[in-house]
Design a protein around this motif. Structure first.
Motif, PDB file in Angstrom:
ATOM      1  N   TYR A   1       1.071  -0.829  -0.324  1.00 22.89           N
ATOM      2  CA  TYR A   1       0.247   0.044  -0.144  1.00 22.89           C
ATOM      3  C   TYR A   1       0.700   1.294   0.221  1.00 22.89           C
ATOM      4  O   TYR A   1       1.876   1.541   0.644  1.00 22.89           O
ATOM      5  CB  TYR A   1      -0.530   0.024   1.060  1.00 22.89           C
ATOM      6  CG  TYR A   1      -1.696  -0.764   0.829  1.00 22.89           C
ATOM      7  CD1 TYR A   1      -2.837  -1.332   0.483  1.00 22.89           C
ATOM      8  CD2 TYR A   1      -1.796  -2.540   1.832  1.00 22.89           C
ATOM      9  CE1 TYR A   1      -3.662  -2.675   0.640  1.00 22.89           C
ATOM     10  CE2 TYR A   1      -2.012  -3.255   2.114  1.00 22.89           C
ATOM     11  CZ  TYR A   1      -3.048  -3.386   1.389  1.00 22.89           C
ATOM     12  OH  TYR A   1      -3.815  -4.940   1.576  1.00 22.89           O
ATOM     13  N   ILE A   2       0.431   2.538  -0.700  1.00 22.43           N
ATOM     14  CA  ILE A   2       0.815   3.130  -0.532  1.00 22.43           C
ATOM     15  C   ILE A   2       0.341   5.011  -0.183  1.00 22.43           C
ATOM     16  O   ILE A   2      -0.964   4.477  -0.680  1.00 22.43           O
ATOM     17  CB  ILE A   2       1.364   3.965  -1.965  1.00 22.43           C
ATOM     18  CG1 ILE A   2       2.156   3.770  -2.880  1.00 22.43           C
ATOM     19  CG2 ILE A   2       1.416   5.620  -2.281  1.00 22.43           C
ATOM     20  CD1 ILE A   2       3.370   4.237  -4.410  1.00 22.43           C
TER      21      ILE A   2
ATOM     22  N   ILE B   1      -3.291   3.189  -1.668  1.00 26.07           N
ATOM     23  CA  ILE B   1      -3.687   3.075  -2.465  1.00 26.07           C
ATOM     24  C   ILE B   1      -2.700   1.772  -2.677  1.00 26.07           C
ATOM     25  O   ILE B   1      -1.689   1.219  -1.734  1.00 26.07           O
ATOM     26  CB  ILE B   1      -2.759   3.513  -4.196  1.00 26.07           C
ATOM     27  CG1 ILE B   1      -2.626   5.031  -4.224  1.00 26.07           C
ATOM     28  CG2 ILE B   1      -2.565   3.042  -5.734  1.00 26.07           C
ATOM     29  CD1 ILE B   1      -1.640   5.537  -4.680  1.00 26.07           C
ATOM     30  N   GLU B   2      -3.896   0.672  -2.984  1.00 25.93           N
ATOM     31  CA  GLU B   2      -3.267  -1.308  -3.251  1.00 25.93           C
ATOM     32  C   GLU B   2      -2.770  -1.246  -4.094  1.00 25.93           C
ATOM     33  O   GLU B   2      -3.392  -1.016  -5.390  1.00 25.93           O
ATOM     34  CB  GLU B   2      -4.538  -2.004  -3.128  1.00 25.93           C
ATOM     35  CG  GLU B   2      -3.887  -3.197  -2.490  1.00 25.93           C
ATOM     36  CD  GLU B   2      -5.250  -4.047  -2.303  1.00 25.93           C
ATOM     37  OE1 GLU B   2      -5.465  -5.017  -1.694  1.00 25.93           O
ATOM     38  OE2 GLU B   2      -6.278  -3.852  -3.339  1.00 25.93           O
ATOM     39  N   PHE B   3      -0.936  -1.783  -4.685  1.00 27.49           N
ATOM     40  CA  PHE B   3      -0.867  -2.429  -5.259  1.00 27.49           C
ATOM     41  C   PHE B   3      -0.065  -4.021  -5.128  1.00 27.49           C
ATOM     42  O   PHE B   3      -0.502  -4.475  -3.968  1.00 27.49           O
ATOM     43  CB  PHE B   3       0.779  -1.954  -5.538  1.00 27.49           C
ATOM     44  CG  PHE B   3       0.694  -0.130  -6.282  1.00 27.49           C
ATOM     45  CD1 PHE B   3       0.724  -0.372  -7.298  1.00 27.49           C
ATOM     46  CD2 PHE B   3       0.578   0.332  -5.590  1.00 27.49           C
ATOM     47  CE1 PHE B   3       0.614   0.805  -7.636  1.00 27.49           C
ATOM     48  CE2 PHE B   3       1.033   1.805  -5.731  1.00 27.49           C
ATOM     49  CZ  PHE B   3       0.339   1.220  -7.570  1.00 27.49           C
TER      50      PHE B   3
ATOM     51  N   LEU C   1      -7.336   2.676  -2.494  1.00 21.78           N
ATOM     52  CA  LEU C   1      -8.774   2.461  -1.458  1.00 21.78           C
ATOM     53  C   LEU C   1      -9.387   3.657  -1.194  1.00 21.78           C
ATOM     54  O   LEU C   1     -10.577   3.566  -0.321  1.00 21.78           O
ATOM     55  CB  LEU C   1      -8.299   1.358  -0.958  1.00 21.78           C
ATOM     56  CG  LEU C   1      -7.198  -0.090  -1.670  1.00 21.78           C
ATOM     57  CD1 LEU C   1      -6.653  -0.795  -0.164  1.00 21.78           C
ATOM     58  CD2 LEU C   1      -8.301  -0.186  -1.598  1.00 21.78           C
ATOM     59  N   ALA C   2      -8.398   4.777  -0.640  1.00 20.94           N
ATOM     60  CA  ALA C   2      -8.988   5.912  -0.344  1.00 20.94           C
ATOM     61  C   ALA C   2      -8.739   6.370  -1.291  1.00 20.94           C
ATOM     62  O   ALA C   2      -7.703   7.281  -1.877  1.00 20.94           O
ATOM     63  CB  ALA C   2      -9.300   5.623   1.352  1.00 20.94           C
ATOM     64  N   ARG C   3      -9.398   7.967  -1.417  1.00 20.26           N
ATOM     65  CA  ARG C   3      -8.734   9.064  -2.081  1.00 20.26           C
ATOM     66  C   ARG C   3      -9.802  10.386  -1.746  1.00 20.26           C
ATOM     67  O   ARG C   3     -10.707  10.796  -2.042  1.00 20.26           O
ATOM     68  CB  ARG C   3      -9.594   9.266  -3.409  1.00 20.26           C
ATOM     69  CG  ARG C   3      -8.078   9.949  -4.518  1.00 20.26           C
ATOM     70  CD  ARG C   3      -8.925   9.847  -6.184  1.00 20.26           C
ATOM     71  NE  ARG C   3      -7.685  10.286  -6.781  1.00 20.26           N
ATOM     72  CZ  ARG C   3      -7.884  10.299  -8.276  1.00 20.26           C
ATOM     73  NH1 ARG C   3      -9.091  10.109  -9.240  1.00 20.26           N
ATOM     74  NH2 ARG C   3      -7.037  10.826  -9.024  1.00 20.26           N
ATOM     75  N   GLY C   4      -8.681  10.825  -0.604  1.00 10.36           N
ATOM     76  CA  GLY C   4      -9.574  11.772  -0.387  1.00 10.36           C
ATOM     77  C   GLY C   4     -10.638  12.802   0.828  1.00 10.36           C
ATOM     78  O   GLY C   4     -11.409  13.393   0.086  1.00 10.36           O
TER      79      GLY C   4
END
Length: 95
Positions: free
Chosen positions: A4-5, A57-59, A36-39
């Motif tokens: 995850y970033i 962000i999931e990678f 996964l979440a963006r603000g």
């Protein structure tokens, strides 16, 4: 193993930051990532952390997350973002 970033952004120029945001999804997808979440809404549950805008962000792997960060596409996006936001970012391997 997934990785995850996690980024905490302080946006100082929303118009320019919107240009950056438009470039990032393609770079993420190219490396198998997904938001996964963006603000979204933030609720600090413990401590003195004062996050501003959180993105997760999931990678598929830590290597994929690092490849995204070092990719020509994301380097170009970071160039657009310069001066429009400061970001604290890390990548962490999942369990």
């Amino acid at each position: 193993m997934a990785a995850y970033i996690i980024a905490d952004s302080n946006v100082t120029d929303p118009a320019v930051y919107d240009q950056y945001r438009a470039l990032v999804p393609a770079a993420i997808a190219k490396h198998g990532g997904r938001f996964l979440a963006r603000g979204g809404e933030i609720a600090v549950l413990e401590g003195e952390w004062s996050p501003r805008r959180i993105v997760v962000i999931e990678f598929p792997s830590l290597e994929a997350a690092k490849a995204f960060y070092d990719s020509p596409e994301y380097r170009a996006a970071r160039g657009v973002r310069a001066g429009a936001a400061t970001i604290d970012m890390l990548a962490v391997a999942g369990v």
